[in-house]
Design an enzyme around this catalytic site. Structure first.
Site, PDB file in Angstrom:
ATOM      1  N   HIS C  79       0.852  -1.192   0.000  1.00  0.00           N
ATOM      2  CA  HIS C  79       0.000   0.000   0.000  1.00  0.00           C
ATOM      3  C   HIS C  79       0.889   1.243   0.000  1.00  0.00           C
ATOM      4  O   HIS C  79       0.711   2.153  -0.809  1.00  0.00           O
ATOM      5  CB  HIS C  79      -0.921  -0.005   1.226  1.00  0.00           C
ATOM      6  CG  HIS C  79      -1.565   1.320   1.521  1.00  0.00           C
ATOM      7  ND1 HIS C  79      -2.575   1.840   0.741  1.00  0.00           N
ATOM      8  CD2 HIS C  79      -1.337   2.238   2.491  1.00  0.00           C
ATOM      9  CE1 HIS C  79      -2.938   3.021   1.230  1.00  0.00           C
ATOM     10  NE2 HIS C  79      -2.199   3.291   2.290  1.00  0.00           N
ATOM     11  N   ASP C 108       6.995  20.951 -26.962  1.00  0.00           N
ATOM     12  CA  ASP C 108       6.942  19.617 -26.366  1.00  0.00           C
ATOM     13  C   ASP C 108       8.004  19.578 -25.273  1.00  0.00           C
ATOM     14  O   ASP C 108       8.639  20.582 -24.988  1.00  0.00           O
ATOM     15  CB  ASP C 108       7.217  18.523 -27.425  1.00  0.00           C
ATOM     16  CG  ASP C 108       6.635  17.172 -26.993  1.00  0.00           C
ATOM     17  OD1 ASP C 108       6.815  16.809 -25.822  1.00  0.00           O
ATOM     18  OD2 ASP C 108       5.977  16.511 -27.824  1.00  0.00           O
ATOM     19  N   TRP C 144       7.159   0.057   3.890  1.00  0.00           N
ATOM     20  CA  TRP C 144       7.695   0.763   2.718  1.00  0.00           C
ATOM     21  C   TRP C 144       9.038   1.388   3.039  1.00  0.00           C
ATOM     22  O   TRP C 144       9.778   1.769   2.147  1.00  0.00           O
ATOM     23  CB  TRP C 144       6.704   1.806   2.197  1.00  0.00           C
ATOM     24  CG  TRP C 144       6.796   3.146   2.852  1.00  0.00           C
ATOM     25  CD1 TRP C 144       6.177   3.511   4.012  1.00  0.00           C
ATOM     26  CD2 TRP C 144       7.534   4.289   2.407  1.00  0.00           C
ATOM     27  NE1 TRP C 144       6.503   4.817   4.309  1.00  0.00           N
ATOM     28  CE2 TRP C 144       7.331   5.316   3.343  1.00  0.00           C
ATOM     29  CE3 TRP C 144       8.354   4.548   1.303  1.00  0.00           C
ATOM     30  CZ2 TRP C 144       7.914   6.575   3.221  1.00  0.00           C
ATOM     31  CZ3 TRP C 144       8.938   5.811   1.190  1.00  0.00           C
ATOM     32  CH2 TRP C 144       8.717   6.814   2.138  1.00  0.00           C
ATOM     33  N   SER C 172      13.056   5.712 -13.798  1.00  0.00           N
ATOM     34  CA  SER C 172      11.966   6.435 -14.441  1.00  0.00           C
ATOM     35  C   SER C 172      11.879   7.866 -13.914  1.00  0.00           C
ATOM     36  O   SER C 172      11.793   8.828 -14.679  1.00  0.00           O
ATOM     37  CB  SER C 172      10.661   5.688 -14.202  1.00  0.00           C
ATOM     38  OG  SER C 172       9.567   6.517 -14.465  1.00  0.00           O
ATOM     39  N   SER C 173      11.929   8.019 -12.580  1.00  0.00           N
ATOM     40  CA  SER C 173      11.829   9.354 -11.986  1.00  0.00           C
ATOM     41  C   SER C 173      13.000  10.222 -12.408  1.00  0.00           C
ATOM     42  O   SER C 173      12.838  11.414 -12.688  1.00  0.00           O
ATOM     43  CB  SER C 173      11.842   9.274 -10.467  1.00  0.00           C
ATOM     44  OG  SER C 173      10.711   8.625 -10.016  1.00  0.00           O
ATOM     45  N   HIS C 256      13.319  11.944   3.355  1.00  0.00           N
ATOM     46  CA  HIS C 256      12.689  13.209   3.702  1.00  0.00           C
ATOM     47  C   HIS C 256      12.498  14.129   2.516  1.00  0.00           C
ATOM     48  O   HIS C 256      11.398  14.621   2.307  1.00  0.00           O
ATOM     49  CB  HIS C 256      13.304  13.903   4.905  1.00  0.00           C
ATOM     50  CG  HIS C 256      12.268  14.802   5.490  1.00  0.00           C
ATOM     51  ND1 HIS C 256      11.270  14.338   6.303  1.00  0.00           N
ATOM     52  CD2 HIS C 256      11.950  16.087   5.218  1.00  0.00           C
ATOM     53  CE1 HIS C 256      10.416  15.323   6.536  1.00  0.00           C
ATOM     54  NE2 HIS C 256      10.812  16.388   5.897  1.00  0.00           N
ATOM     55  N   GLU C 258      12.025  13.161  -0.333  1.00  0.00           N
ATOM     56  CA  GLU C 258      10.939  12.478  -1.040  1.00  0.00           C
ATOM     57  C   GLU C 258       9.574  13.001  -0.580  1.00  0.00           C
ATOM     58  O   GLU C 258       8.648  13.168  -1.376  1.00  0.00           O
ATOM     59  CB  GLU C 258      11.043  10.965  -0.803  1.00  0.00           C
ATOM     60  CG  GLU C 258       9.828  10.142  -1.249  1.00  0.00           C
ATOM     61  CD  GLU C 258       9.671  10.076  -2.753  1.00  0.00           C
ATOM     62  OE1 GLU C 258      10.647  10.376  -3.460  1.00  0.00           O
ATOM     63  OE2 GLU C 258       8.558   9.738  -3.211  1.00  0.00           O
ATOM     64  N   TYR C 260       8.870  15.955   0.326  1.00  0.00           N
ATOM     65  CA  TYR C 260       8.608  17.245  -0.312  1.00  0.00           C
ATOM     66  C   TYR C 260       8.407  17.090  -1.803  1.00  0.00           C
ATOM     67  O   TYR C 260       7.702  17.885  -2.429  1.00  0.00           O
ATOM     68  CB  TYR C 260       9.713  18.243   0.040  1.00  0.00           C
ATOM     69  CG  TYR C 260       9.683  18.515   1.519  1.00  0.00           C
ATOM     70  CD1 TYR C 260       8.536  19.047   2.103  1.00  0.00           C
ATOM     71  CD2 TYR C 260      10.730  18.167   2.338  1.00  0.00           C
ATOM     72  CE1 TYR C 260       8.445  19.233   3.457  1.00  0.00           C
ATOM     73  CE2 TYR C 260      10.649  18.351   3.710  1.00  0.00           C
ATOM     74  CZ  TYR C 260       9.498  18.886   4.256  1.00  0.00           C
ATOM     75  OH  TYR C 260       9.410  19.057   5.605  1.00  0.00           O
ATOM     76  N   SER C 271      -1.884  26.769  -5.894  1.00  0.00           N
ATOM     77  CA  SER C 271      -1.705  28.209  -6.109  1.00  0.00           C
ATOM     78  C   SER C 271      -2.467  28.669  -7.337  1.00  0.00           C
ATOM     79  O   SER C 271      -3.149  29.706  -7.319  1.00  0.00           O
ATOM     80  CB  SER C 271      -0.219  28.541  -6.282  1.00  0.00           C
ATOM     81  OG  SER C 271       0.499  28.157  -5.141  1.00  0.00           O
ATOM     82  N   HIS C 305      15.027  13.246  11.965  1.00  0.00           N
ATOM     83  CA  HIS C 305      13.856  13.371  12.845  1.00  0.00           C
ATOM     84  C   HIS C 305      12.940  12.146  12.714  1.00  0.00           C
ATOM     85  O   HIS C 305      12.007  11.997  13.488  1.00  0.00           O
ATOM     86  CB  HIS C 305      13.087  14.685  12.615  1.00  0.00           C
ATOM     87  CG  HIS C 305      12.402  14.791  11.290  1.00  0.00           C
ATOM     88  ND1 HIS C 305      12.308  15.972  10.609  1.00  0.00           N
ATOM     89  CD2 HIS C 305      11.780  13.891  10.524  1.00  0.00           C
ATOM     90  CE1 HIS C 305      11.649  15.781   9.475  1.00  0.00           C
ATOM     91  NE2 HIS C 305      11.319  14.522   9.411  1.00  0.00           N
ATOM     92  N   HIS C 306      13.219  11.290  11.721  1.00  0.00           N
ATOM     93  CA  HIS C 306      12.496  10.021  11.644  1.00  0.00           C
ATOM     94  C   HIS C 306      13.117   8.987  12.574  1.00  0.00           C
ATOM     95  O   HIS C 306      12.651   7.866  12.655  1.00  0.00           O
ATOM     96  CB  HIS C 306      12.530   9.476  10.219  1.00  0.00           C
ATOM     97  CG  HIS C 306      11.848  10.372   9.223  1.00  0.00           C
ATOM     98  ND1 HIS C 306      10.522  10.247   8.922  1.00  0.00           N
ATOM     99  CD2 HIS C 306      12.301  11.406   8.499  1.00  0.00           C
ATOM    100  CE1 HIS C 306      10.190  11.175   8.023  1.00  0.00           C
ATOM    101  NE2 HIS C 306      11.255  11.889   7.764  1.00  0.00           N
ATOM    102  N   THR C 331       6.634  26.974   5.253  1.00  0.00           N
ATOM    103  CA  THR C 331       5.328  26.356   5.043  1.00  0.00           C
ATOM    104  C   THR C 331       4.216  27.286   5.498  1.00  0.00           C
ATOM    105  O   THR C 331       3.199  27.453   4.822  1.00  0.00           O
ATOM    106  CB  THR C 331       5.254  25.016   5.790  1.00  0.00           C
ATOM    107  OG1 THR C 331       6.444  24.283   5.538  1.00  0.00           O
ATOM    108  CG2 THR C 331       4.061  24.203   5.341  1.00  0.00           C
ATOM    109  N   LYS C 334       3.573  29.992   3.035  1.00  0.00           N
ATOM    110  CA  LYS C 334       2.750  29.589   1.904  1.00  0.00           C
ATOM    111  C   LYS C 334       1.262  29.611   2.268  1.00  0.00           C
ATOM    112  O   LYS C 334       0.439  30.115   1.514  1.00  0.00           O
ATOM    113  CB  LYS C 334       3.139  28.180   1.429  1.00  0.00           C
ATOM    114  CG  LYS C 334       4.561  28.113   0.937  1.00  0.00           C
ATOM    115  CD  LYS C 334       4.798  26.938   0.040  1.00  0.00           C
ATOM    116  CE  LYS C 334       4.086  27.102  -1.261  1.00  0.00           C
ATOM    117  NZ  LYS C 334       4.845  27.864  -2.234  1.00  0.00           N
ATOM    118  N   ARG C 453       1.858   1.650  15.124  1.00  0.00           N
ATOM    119  CA  ARG C 453       1.472   1.463  13.725  1.00  0.00           C
ATOM    120  C   ARG C 453       1.910   0.074  13.259  1.00  0.00           C
ATOM    121  O   ARG C 453       2.658  -0.611  13.936  1.00  0.00           O
ATOM    122  CB  ARG C 453       2.105   2.548  12.859  1.00  0.00           C
ATOM    123  CG  ARG C 453       3.604   2.501  12.801  1.00  0.00           C
ATOM    124  CD  ARG C 453       4.186   3.738  12.157  1.00  0.00           C
ATOM    125  NE  ARG C 453       4.142   3.662  10.698  1.00  0.00           N
ATOM    126  CZ  ARG C 453       4.980   4.361   9.906  1.00  0.00           C
ATOM    127  NH1 ARG C 453       5.891   5.158  10.438  1.00  0.00           N
ATOM    128  NH2 ARG C 453       4.893   4.264   8.608  1.00  0.00           N
TER     129      ARG C 453
END
Lengths: 178, 377, 534
Positions: C79, C108, C144, C172-173, C256, C258, C260, C271, C305-306, C331, C334, C453
């Site tokens: 998931h 293009d 994950w 790919s990315s 991390h 990732e 963002y 926006s 921080h993780h 943040t 924004k 979790r």
């Protein structure tokens, strides 16, 4: 469209660079750990005679753990000691290969709290090398260590843990892939 | 029935924050020692700051939605910046954050305390149980989930402490500084008791320290909080804080038990006796993987019923129980179970599920396990 | 999505698309590839969503419900992987493909053939990942975040396929990002300076740089895993002198930024929508750009921080706590800029606007719980509980996913030339809005009360709220079927849309027809003439 080609090659180089950086994180991390004492990684023997021995007494706890299915008997003769900073100490550890096949083991040290690790100097340690034991063989190996008198004042107790890993298979695998 | 329960739940959802008794179910525990209470206080401070900010922002948003909806004849403004205002709120955010960082830093420093402990306990995480070793008293035992498989499968009723109960809780004395040395045997686990505000990862090859100091006797429960494999959800932690004298009794009791067990290996055992004990041991330690009917969950967990080793190779079976199987989930039970228990559970598997008829039917007595151990040394 | 339509209606174009399946297999057209990405992401949303439904069904009540703990772990793992790498990221790449060339006035993408390749390896990667379910040992089951040694020495044999799949997704990315950056830097219409670019283009430029910086690190991490598993190295094996915690550092160094990567393009989309439906230019364009850039830079120094509970020295804990708190500043800027854009505007609430407003409101909640999690000592209690699950779902579901849905409603008429059914869109919004909160808000409570979790069963005191969460989740899952219906209905039965579509919409893409011609801006637009201000 040479500007596009230029952008692409720069970005491609950046990608390769970042891939290599990922691997560079491994040695960088070790340096980082040594500086900060992260994870209680213990450095090799870096010891000189201490002039000012001081008379601080530190309690040291010694733990031994067998990783996973490591069947050896692995123990220290004492589970705790009170030692004076700056003095040379000795503690014996016993290793017994209880199986019917020859095995190779590696003991991995860890000191907690982590910031105490750099003050825990081992002058002689079985963890510097691998142990090879024949079936049923038993050996006693001393650990010699000194606690640095510069150990921060707020640490009054340290724990030194050893985890014994069976690396017989890994060594065989490594030799096979070389 | 679900519908009724659901209505109840929905009502609870909206009323719960209002009623005091339900507060515990939806908020962090205040904890039972100074550092846990301090962390709780910090949590509440930050929480309320966030609630105020959130309310202001959402409130302002609702105001904008109502006030500035499109109306006939009202032209939208066309300003697109206001540097002074932007600078002001940037500084405001920074100030709020500094206000949060100050108490957080002071709590952090208090939580990191490296003073010597009165009692040192080595906690080792295993897949999927905890091992506790009292360093001063050389007492060591394993702590397994006690909740029955029937309760987990909704056959038996669930108790208040469902999934939070163990066979052997960790016992610590009150009013003593207890230091935990935390490590793991296989993968990474994490030892968490919310009431002590102790959550520390147990990492193979490394030791971490945490400590607690409990004033009130009581039973405190927690769980493993790092995904550690299939039964990650089934390795709870129970800590019993008792008076000093009760603690001494507990340690003495553990020592006596050890001596008694040594004596038991000398006793002459009947097959039925061993079978009965073995069944109990099996249900507690083995069913998760090998299942009640001994069918296992192949290929990961092999079947015991009809297994060649279990029926005809007693020597190998003893070896497996004592040493575990390399590269498989089967671990060594030499440290976790007593000689009697190991002999009994082997006897049980050799007699149950028709293995008796299909194989040599030999039983194992505790003395054989003891001899195995002694031969090794 | 335009594709289906163009095949039938666009006969008047000179070089239109090829016919049949080969159009999609060999296309190098940014609009076709954009549609492919979006449809792929949509399909994966339902696969990943079905897994979420299994998780919530298992957690509906205490006790074992429908799946074994082993399969539950496989569900949790896949998931996460599918939603992150198969839904959110490809959807944003789809938006980038459609919009970046149209918004900067380019014909293009800069590298059309690479573009085709970077899409088509993606289904291959997920094919491999999903195929592991049918292999011996089952699919990956280590979360994950795949922490070693659970994902190396203790992993099912399929971990090798998992590593292979992650490598392809990463490739790919990276190819997609090289393409986006090259396009933005080299192919803007004359007169469009960097500081005149639409915000969506800005967010994607920065996101693409983030991707190029961190996806190779992830590739490095899985390569090290592969070597540990098959070649006897000891990067993460303590026994050989390695360190399992090193894995976490390398992973979160990727992980991390990732996070963002999955939210910056959402900022861009929201926006545009807010300025359109406020009929007012976006407030503080420059500070928006700086805020995005500083969030991206800060994302490289907050990773640990993780890992507050791995046993870091206090200096490390404090450093990562402070740096994480700093992220709240850009943040917050924004959020306030969006509110100021609405201030004194002339607001209407079509479906895209509803989703965008819900984004701002609920993302704020996710941001505030993020601040709570940043407080290291309190994180000892929050870490790895449902509080964390609540937090990241608030920023990813009503955050990233809502922005994607908002964007689809907003640009769908442009892409397909047909209007969606507004009242059905609104129904979809209200169902989603209510159920998303019903799903994720109570998770805060069970988390604080102590539910870890990634557990397949839980203690009795968590029962009531888990049932609410499950009901919310089922409702949310069903609501997304309505979304699929609305999109299909628009494509097949929608009313013809004008080129402008929305009264207040500004930007180059709105100067084109709806749907735009197969090839657009073959001669760059003239920005000086004032026909389009970015």
């Amino acid at each position: 469209m040479s500007s596009i080609r230029k952008s692409v090659s720069k970005l491609f180089l950046a990608t390769v660079g970042m891939f290599l950086f990922g691997f560079a994180l491994v040695p960088l991390y070790d340096v980082f750990c040594e500086i900060t004492g992260l994870n209680g990684k213990v450095t090799g023997p870096t010891f000189s005679e201490y002039e000012n021995v001081g008379n601080r007494e530190i309690k040291i706890i010694f733990t031994t753990t067998n990783n996973d299915d490591m069947p050896w008997v692995f123990d220290s003769l004492k589970s705790q000691m009170r030692v004076k900073t700056g003095e040379q100490n000795l503690l014996n550890y016993v290793f017994t290969n209880t199986t019917n096949k020859p095995m190779i083991a590696q003991a991995i040290p860890s000191v907690s709290p982590g910031k105490g690790a750099q003050y825990f100097h081992k002058t002689e340690c079985f963890c510097f090398e691998q142990q090879f034991l024949e079936p049923g063989e038993s050996i006693t190996i001393p650990l010699k260590f000194v606690i640095d008198p510069d150990l921060p004042k707020d640490i009054s107790s340290l724990a030194l843990g050893y985890t014994l890993f069976d690396i017989t298979k890994d060594l065989v695998q490594k030799q096979a892939s070389n | 029935m679900y519908l009724k329960k659901l209505t109840l739940c929905l009502t609870a959802l909206f009323l719960a924050p209002l009623s005091f008794s339900a507060w515990d179910d939806i908020n962090m525990t205040p904890g039972v020692n100074a550092i846990a209470q301090e962390i709780f206080g910090l949590h509440m401070t930050i929480f309320w700051i966030c609630v105020v900010i959130g309310t202001l922002v959402l409130g302002f948003m609702i105001f904008l939605i109502i006030k500035y909806r499109k109306k006939e004849g009202v032209e939208p403004a066309d300003f697109d910046d206001n540097p002074k205002l932007e600078l002001t709120w940037t500084i405001l955010f920074a100030l709020i954050l500094v206000g949060m960082a100050i108490p957080a830093t002071s709590t952090m420093i208090k939580a990191y305390d490296d003073e010597e402990g009165d009692i040192n306990i080595l906690i080792t995480g295993h897949q999927w149980k905890w091992q506790y070793e009292y360093m001063e008293d050389e007492v060591s035992f394993f702590s397994n989930l006690k909740t029955s498989l029937d309760a987990r499968n909704n056959i038996a009723p669930k108790t208040e402490t469902y999934l939070l109960e163990v066979d052997e809780p960790l016992v610590i004395p009150v009013n003593k500084r207890v230091r935990f040395l935390i490590t793991a045997n296989d993968v990474i686990h994490s030892w968490w008791v919310p009431d002590f505000a102790v959550k520390q990862d147990a990492i193979p090859g490394f030791i971490n320290t945490a400590w607690t100091f409990v004033d009130e006797p009581g039973v405190y429960r927690g769980q493993c909080t790092e995904l550690c494999g299939v039964y990650h959800g089934y390795m709870p932690i129970v800590v019993k804080a008792v008076s000093d004298s009760d603690y001494k009794d507990f340690i003495q009791g553990k020592r006596d038990l050890k001596a008694q067990q040594a004596l038991l290996t000398e006793k002459l055992w009947e097959t039925d006796e061993l079978f009965a004990i073995g069944e109990e041991v099996y249900l507690k330690n083995c069913v998760a993987c090998h299942q009640v009917n001994g069918a296992g969950i192949p290929p990961v967990f092999p079947a015991l019923a009809g297994s060649e080793i279990v029926m005809n190779d007693k020597g190998r079976q003893v070896e497996i129980l004592m040493e575990g199987v390399q590269g498989a989930a089967m671990q060594s039970y030499a440290e976790q179970l007593t000689e009697v228990e190991i002999a009994a559970v082997i006897t049980y598997t050799r007699k149950a599920w028709g293995n008796d008829a299909g194989g040599d039917g030999e039983i194992v007595v505790p003395k054989e396990i003891l001899d195995y151990k002694n031969n090794k040394l | 999505m335009s594709a289906v339509i163009e095949g039938h209606h666009d006969d008047h174009h000179h070089h239109g698309p090829a016919k049949g399946i080969s159009r999609w297999l060999f296309t190098t057209n940014h609009k076709d590839i954009g549609s492919l990405y979006l449809w792929f992401s949509f399909i994966m949303l339902f696969i990943g969503g079905a897994m979420a439904m299994v998780i919530r069904a298992e957690l509906f009540e205490p006790g074992s419900q429908i799946v074994s703990p082993e399969f539950y772990n496989q569900m949790v793992t896949n998931h996460g992987l599918i939603m992150v790498f198969g839904v959110i990221m490809p959807a944003f790449v789809g938006f980038a493909n459609w919009l970046v060339p149209m918004q900067i006035g380019a014909p293009d993408m800069a590298l059309p053939r690479l573009n085709n390749l970077s899409f088509w390896i993606l289904p291959a990667a997920f094919g491999v990942l999903i195929a592991t379910f049918f292999m011996e040992g089952g699919a990956p089951n280590f979360g994950w975040t795949f922490y070693a040694p659970l994902s190396t020495e203790y992993a099912p044999p399929t971990v090798t396929y998992f590593i292979f799949a992650v490598h392809i997704m990463g490739a790919s990315s990276i190819m997609g990002s090289i393409n986006v950056i090259t396009t933005i830097l080299n192919m803007r219409a004359p007169g469009m300076t960097l500081m005149k670019m639409p915000l969506f283009v800005w967010t994607w430029l920065i996101t693409a740089y983030l991707l190029i910086a961190v996806m190779p690190v992830l590739a490095g991490a899985v390569t090290m895993m592969l070597m540990d598993i098959h070649f006897g190295t000891s990067f993460f094996k303590a026994g050989g002198g390695g360190d399992p915690v090193l894995f976490q550092h390398v992973f979160w160094f990727f992980g991390h930024p990732e996070v963002y990567i999955m939210i910056l393009p959402a900022f861009g989309i929201v926006s545009h929508i807010i300025e359109t439906f406020s009929r007012k230019p976006i407030f503080g364009y420059e500070s928006m750009v700086y805020a995005i850039a500083s969030i991206a830079l800060l994302s490289f120094v907050v990773w640990a921080h993780h890992m507050f509970t791995v046993g870091m020295p206090i200096a490390g804990e404090l450093f990562f706590m402070y740096s994480t708190m700093l992220i709240a500043i850009p943040t917050g800027v924004k959020v306030f800029n969006w509110l100021s854009t609405m201030f004194k505007g002339s607001l209407t609430f079509e479906t895209p606007m509803l989703f965008a407003i819900a984004f701002v409101a609920l993302f704020t909640i996710g941001g505030l719980s993020g601040i709570m999690l940043a407080i290291a000592p309190a994180d000892f209690q929050y870490h790895d509980t449902y509080f964390v699950v609540a937090h990241f779902h608030y920023v990813l579901v009503p955050g990233a996913l809502f922005s994607i849905i908002a964007g689809v409603y907003y640009w769908l008429p442009k892409w397909t030339g047909y209007m969606y059914d507004e009242s059905m869109g609104k129904t979809h919004f209200w169902l989603s809005f209510v159920s998303v909160n019903l799903t994720f808000f109570p998770m805060h409570f069970v988390g604080l009360a102590g539910m870890p979790r990634r557990i397949p069963d839980y203690a009795m005191q968590f029962a009531d709220y888990n049932m609410i969460v499950s009901v919310g989740a089922f409702l949310f899952g069903l609501s997304q079927l309505l979304f699929l219906y609305v999109v299909l209905k628009a494509i097949f039965y929608g009313k013809k849309a004008t080129g402008q579509v929305w009264e207040g919409a500004k930007g180059l893409e709105w100067t084109l027809d709806s749907p735009p011609a197969y090839h657009t801006f073959e001669t760059p637009p003239n920005l000086e003439s004032g026909e389009a201000k970015a």
